[in-house]
Motif scaffolding. Structure first.
Motif, PDB file in Angstrom:
ATOM      1  N   LYS A 117     -11.180  -6.620 -10.112  1.00 30.84           N
ATOM      2  CA  LYS A 117     -11.465  -7.254  -9.095  1.00 30.84           C
ATOM      3  C   LYS A 117     -13.149  -7.853  -8.784  1.00 30.84           C
ATOM      4  O   LYS A 117     -13.063  -8.876  -8.451  1.00 30.84           O
ATOM      5  CB  LYS A 117     -11.701  -5.831  -8.294  1.00 30.84           C
ATOM      6  CG  LYS A 117     -11.701  -6.304  -6.573  1.00 30.84           C
ATOM      7  CD  LYS A 117     -11.206  -4.585  -5.540  1.00 30.84           C
ATOM      8  CE  LYS A 117     -11.298  -5.666  -3.906  1.00 30.84           C
ATOM      9  NZ  LYS A 117     -11.047  -4.189  -3.399  1.00 30.84           N
ATOM     10  N   SER A 118     -13.620  -7.122  -9.451  1.00 32.94           N
ATOM     11  CA  SER A 118     -15.368  -7.714  -9.481  1.00 32.94           C
ATOM     12  C   SER A 118     -14.613  -9.132 -10.816  1.00 32.94           C
ATOM     13  O   SER A 118     -16.206 -10.100 -10.500  1.00 32.94           O
ATOM     14  CB  SER A 118     -16.526  -6.493 -10.026  1.00 32.94           C
ATOM     15  OG  SER A 118     -15.424  -6.188 -11.089  1.00 32.94           O
ATOM     16  N   TYR A 133      -5.026   7.243  -6.328  1.00 34.96           N
ATOM     17  CA  TYR A 133      -4.750   6.271  -7.945  1.00 34.96           C
ATOM     18  C   TYR A 133      -5.830   7.022  -8.609  1.00 34.96           C
ATOM     19  O   TYR A 133      -5.223   7.491  -9.833  1.00 34.96           O
ATOM     20  CB  TYR A 133      -4.785   5.413  -7.551  1.00 34.96           C
ATOM     21  CG  TYR A 133      -4.372   4.171  -8.739  1.00 34.96           C
ATOM     22  CD1 TYR A 133      -3.305   4.099  -9.565  1.00 34.96           C
ATOM     23  CD2 TYR A 133      -5.098   3.816  -9.479  1.00 34.96           C
ATOM     24  CE1 TYR A 133      -3.009   3.862 -10.028  1.00 34.96           C
ATOM     25  CE2 TYR A 133      -5.494   3.073 -11.093  1.00 34.96           C
ATOM     26  CZ  TYR A 133      -4.104   3.175 -11.013  1.00 34.96           C
ATOM     27  OH  TYR A 133      -3.480   2.165 -12.760  1.00 34.96           O
ATOM     28  N   LYS A 185     -14.059 -12.068  -8.800  1.00 37.59           N
ATOM     29  CA  LYS A 185     -15.165 -11.990  -7.787  1.00 37.59           C
ATOM     30  C   LYS A 185     -16.847 -12.551  -8.524  1.00 37.59           C
ATOM     31  O   LYS A 185     -16.615 -14.127  -7.683  1.00 37.59           O
ATOM     32  CB  LYS A 185     -15.954 -11.165  -6.882  1.00 37.59           C
ATOM     33  CG  LYS A 185     -16.637 -11.309  -5.606  1.00 37.59           C
ATOM     34  CD  LYS A 185     -17.181  -9.765  -5.323  1.00 37.59           C
ATOM     35  CE  LYS A 185     -17.963 -10.447  -4.189  1.00 37.59           C
ATOM     36  NZ  LYS A 185     -18.266  -9.379  -3.292  1.00 37.59           N
ATOM     37  N   PRO A 208      -3.846  -0.365  -2.127  1.00 38.34           N
ATOM     38  CA  PRO A 208      -4.368  -0.276  -0.919  1.00 38.34           C
ATOM     39  C   PRO A 208      -5.344   0.077  -0.999  1.00 38.34           C
ATOM     40  O   PRO A 208      -5.539   1.507  -1.912  1.00 38.34           O
ATOM     41  CB  PRO A 208      -2.932   0.489   0.357  1.00 38.34           C
ATOM     42  CG  PRO A 208      -2.042   0.242  -0.397  1.00 38.34           C
ATOM     43  CD  PRO A 208      -2.241   0.165  -1.522  1.00 38.34           C
ATOM     44  N   ASP A 209      -7.094   0.308  -0.518  1.00 39.76           N
ATOM     45  CA  ASP A 209      -7.803   0.466   0.016  1.00 39.76           C
ATOM     46  C   ASP A 209      -7.706   2.324   0.016  1.00 39.76           C
ATOM     47  O   ASP A 209      -8.599   2.989  -0.927  1.00 39.76           O
ATOM     48  CB  ASP A 209      -8.613  -0.172   0.586  1.00 39.76           C
ATOM     49  CG  ASP A 209      -9.268  -1.551   0.752  1.00 39.76           C
ATOM     50  OD1 ASP A 209      -8.580  -1.731  -0.667  1.00 39.76           O
ATOM     51  OD2 ASP A 209      -9.969  -2.314   0.679  1.00 39.76           O
ATOM     52  N   SER A 210      -7.126   2.614   1.027  1.00 41.78           N
ATOM     53  CA  SER A 210      -6.512   3.955   1.487  1.00 41.78           C
ATOM     54  C   SER A 210      -6.294   4.454   0.268  1.00 41.78           C
ATOM     55  O   SER A 210      -6.547   5.731   0.147  1.00 41.78           O
ATOM     56  CB  SER A 210      -6.051   4.090   2.715  1.00 41.78           C
ATOM     57  OG  SER A 210      -5.301   3.216   2.266  1.00 41.78           O
ATOM     58  N   GLU A 211      -5.978   4.226  -0.912  1.00 36.92           N
ATOM     59  CA  GLU A 211      -4.940   5.106  -1.296  1.00 36.92           C
ATOM     60  C   GLU A 211      -5.985   4.417  -3.249  1.00 36.92           C
ATOM     61  O   GLU A 211      -5.604   4.786  -3.928  1.00 36.92           O
ATOM     62  CB  GLU A 211      -3.874   4.446  -1.706  1.00 36.92           C
ATOM     63  CG  GLU A 211      -2.691   4.762  -0.663  1.00 36.92           C
ATOM     64  CD  GLU A 211      -1.580   4.146  -0.703  1.00 36.92           C
ATOM     65  OE1 GLU A 211      -0.879   3.789  -1.676  1.00 36.92           O
ATOM     66  OE2 GLU A 211      -0.850   3.950   0.205  1.00 36.92           O
ATOM     67  N   ARG A 212      -6.868   3.942  -2.896  1.00 36.16           N
ATOM     68  CA  ARG A 212      -7.461   3.794  -4.789  1.00 36.16           C
ATOM     69  C   ARG A 212      -7.547   4.663  -5.384  1.00 36.16           C
ATOM     70  O   ARG A 212      -8.232   5.341  -6.143  1.00 36.16           O
ATOM     71  CB  ARG A 212      -8.499   2.592  -5.130  1.00 36.16           C
ATOM     72  CG  ARG A 212      -7.832   1.280  -4.483  1.00 36.16           C
ATOM     73  CD  ARG A 212      -8.607   0.002  -4.138  1.00 36.16           C
ATOM     74  NE  ARG A 212     -10.000  -0.017  -4.576  1.00 36.16           N
ATOM     75  CZ  ARG A 212      -9.900  -1.242  -6.406  1.00 36.16           C
ATOM     76  NH1 ARG A 212      -8.413  -1.000  -6.137  1.00 36.16           N
ATOM     77  NH2 ARG A 212     -10.971  -0.532  -7.305  1.00 36.16           N
ATOM     78  N   THR A 213      -9.187   5.801  -4.347  1.00 40.75           N
ATOM     79  CA  THR A 213      -9.410   6.773  -5.210  1.00 40.75           C
ATOM     80  C   THR A 213      -8.570   7.637  -5.375  1.00 40.75           C
ATOM     81  O   THR A 213      -8.733   8.826  -6.728  1.00 40.75           O
ATOM     82  CB  THR A 213     -10.363   7.755  -4.007  1.00 40.75           C
ATOM     83  OG1 THR A 213     -11.002   6.657  -3.473  1.00 40.75           O
ATOM     84  CG2 THR A 213     -11.134   8.848  -4.386  1.00 40.75           C
ATOM     85  N   GLU A 253      -0.634  -4.185  -6.152  1.00 39.51           N
ATOM     86  CA  GLU A 253      -2.000  -4.070  -5.631  1.00 39.51           C
ATOM     87  C   GLU A 253      -2.025  -2.716  -4.917  1.00 39.51           C
ATOM     88  O   GLU A 253      -1.003  -1.737  -4.164  1.00 39.51           O
ATOM     89  CB  GLU A 253      -1.830  -4.803  -3.735  1.00 39.51           C
ATOM     90  CG  GLU A 253      -3.306  -4.586  -3.152  1.00 39.51           C
ATOM     91  CD  GLU A 253      -4.194  -5.420  -3.701  1.00 39.51           C
ATOM     92  OE1 GLU A 253      -4.453  -6.185  -4.424  1.00 39.51           O
ATOM     93  OE2 GLU A 253      -5.306  -4.746  -3.543  1.00 39.51           O
TER      94      GLU A 253
END
Length: 383
Positions: free
Chosen positions: A359-360, A277, A363, A270-275, A268
């Protein structure tokens, strides 16, 4: 009479093809019969150069089809684009078949006239790394190898002397050898998206190693098998309940290994680090475009959003080429590994795209290349 859903054990009636082909040469014989009897105009096969090298060819010569018998785990090519615009039959791993189906969704392949014989696949390997593995792990001269197979979690190597030596895939991969990364986490091992799903899993008793387990997935699969039987190219018999159970058990073992690798690789973020990455992963890109060129799911050609919106003079933190391709492949990436294979900067492109797509696709409970179902982002959700 063959019916959809039938599960049979079969082999080539030609002794030469049966001996040379993987698991009794059934797949080669079915392809040759399809060509001989006019079911298709051409067949896509791999022309063998050596145990570690082969080139895809499209042929109308039955003898070339018969000469292609034998598995090639060390030739990780994807055949999907060779079916574009033709009336062909072709063998393929699950990812080859997934590529053809994605091409069909984009009207590049006439799926009604394309016959797909799927091959069970535990994974493919790089040829240079495989030669090194044979010396260091198996203590075998690579030139003595006559074939390979994956059985019960082991990679089995056969030599000219008839010797067989197996080492567990886990042990090989812990030592840095074994399957390509995308194959390790691939979660489609039996190609149920093909017309016929074939392989050696479930072949037991005196036929073990000399016959193929084949499941008929649809009416095209019925035509392929009936054509080969009527032409006298193959002999078949119903699979026993025990054979069916063993095939399922092997598949579950392979899927369990995939799940383990998936959990290991797709940790995983974190959303704050995705960009950050994704920017860092593509930082070494030299803008050659090879990943787009080989992608089995890409049909856009030169006039595509990822190239039209991209300019080398832009100073975005992440190029529009990668931004658009991440979005585009979020519902069409099949995880075949071709983009990673050709990247001259050694960027793990497939794993990056798969991470973004996961992810998509999860979902919407959607897996690209398995059916002709429209991708979820082409649908409009009613309010």
């Amino acid at each position: 009479m063959v019916e959809v859903g039938d599960r049979i054990i079969g082999y080539s009636t030609d002794t030469g093809v049966r001996n040379k082909g993987a698991s009794g040469g059934l797949v080669t014989a079915v392809l040759a019969a399809a060509l001989e009897k006019g079911l298709v105009e051409e067949v896509v096969v791999l022309k063998h150069i050596s145990e570690y090298e082969a080139v895809p060819i499209i042929t109308s010569d039955v003898n070339e089809v018969l000469a292609s018998a034998g598995s090639m785990h060390t030739v990780p090519v994807n055949l999907a684009k060779y079916a574009v615009g033709k009336n062909v039959a072709m063998p393929g791993k699950a990812c080859d078949i997934r590529g053809v189906i994605e091409q069909a969704k984009r009207n590049e392949v006439d799926i009604d006239n394309t016959y797909l014989i799927g091959l069970n696949c535990g994974g493919t390997m790089y040829p240079v790394q495989t030669r090194e593995m044979l010396i260091n792990m198996y203590e075998i001269d690579p030139e003595d190898v006559t074939g390979e197979n994956i059985e019960k979690g082991n990679l089995i190597i056969r030599t000219r002397s008839g010797e067989e030596k197996g080492i567990s895939i886990d042990e090989l991969e812990e030592a840095g050898y074994g399957r390509r990364e995308s194959c390790r986490y691939c979660d489609v091992k039996i190609p149920v998206n093909a017309d016929l799903a074939c392989g050696n899993w479930g072949v037991i008793g005196e036929l073990s190693g000399n016959a193929t387990f084949c499941e008929v997935m649809n009416e095209k699969g019925v035509r392929l098998l009936e054509n080969a039987i009527e032409a006298g190219f193959i002999e078949v018999q119903p699979a026993s309940d025990k054979a069916i159970a063993i095939r399922e058990k092997v598949n579950n073992v392979m899927l369990s290994m995939s799940e383990k690798w998936s959990e290991k690789i797709f940790t995983e973020i974190p959303d704050s680090e995705r960009t950050r990455y994704y920017m860092e992963q593509f930082a070494d890109c030299i803008d050659c475009g090879a990943c787009k060129e080989v992608c089995p799911a890409c049909t856009c050609g030169e006039d595509s959003k990822c190239t039209m919106y991209h300019n080398l003079e832009d100073n975005y933190r992440m190029s529009m080429f990668h931004m658009v391709r991440l979005m585009h492949l979020s519902d069409s990436c099949i995880g075949c590994g071709q983009c990673t294979d050709v990247c001259p900067a050694d960027i793990p492109v497939t794993t990056i795209f798969r991470r973004f797509a996961e992810k998509s696709q999860k979902k919407y409970n959607y897996k690209a290349g398995m059916t002709l179902e429209r991708p979820p982002f082409l649908e409009v959700m009613p309010r």
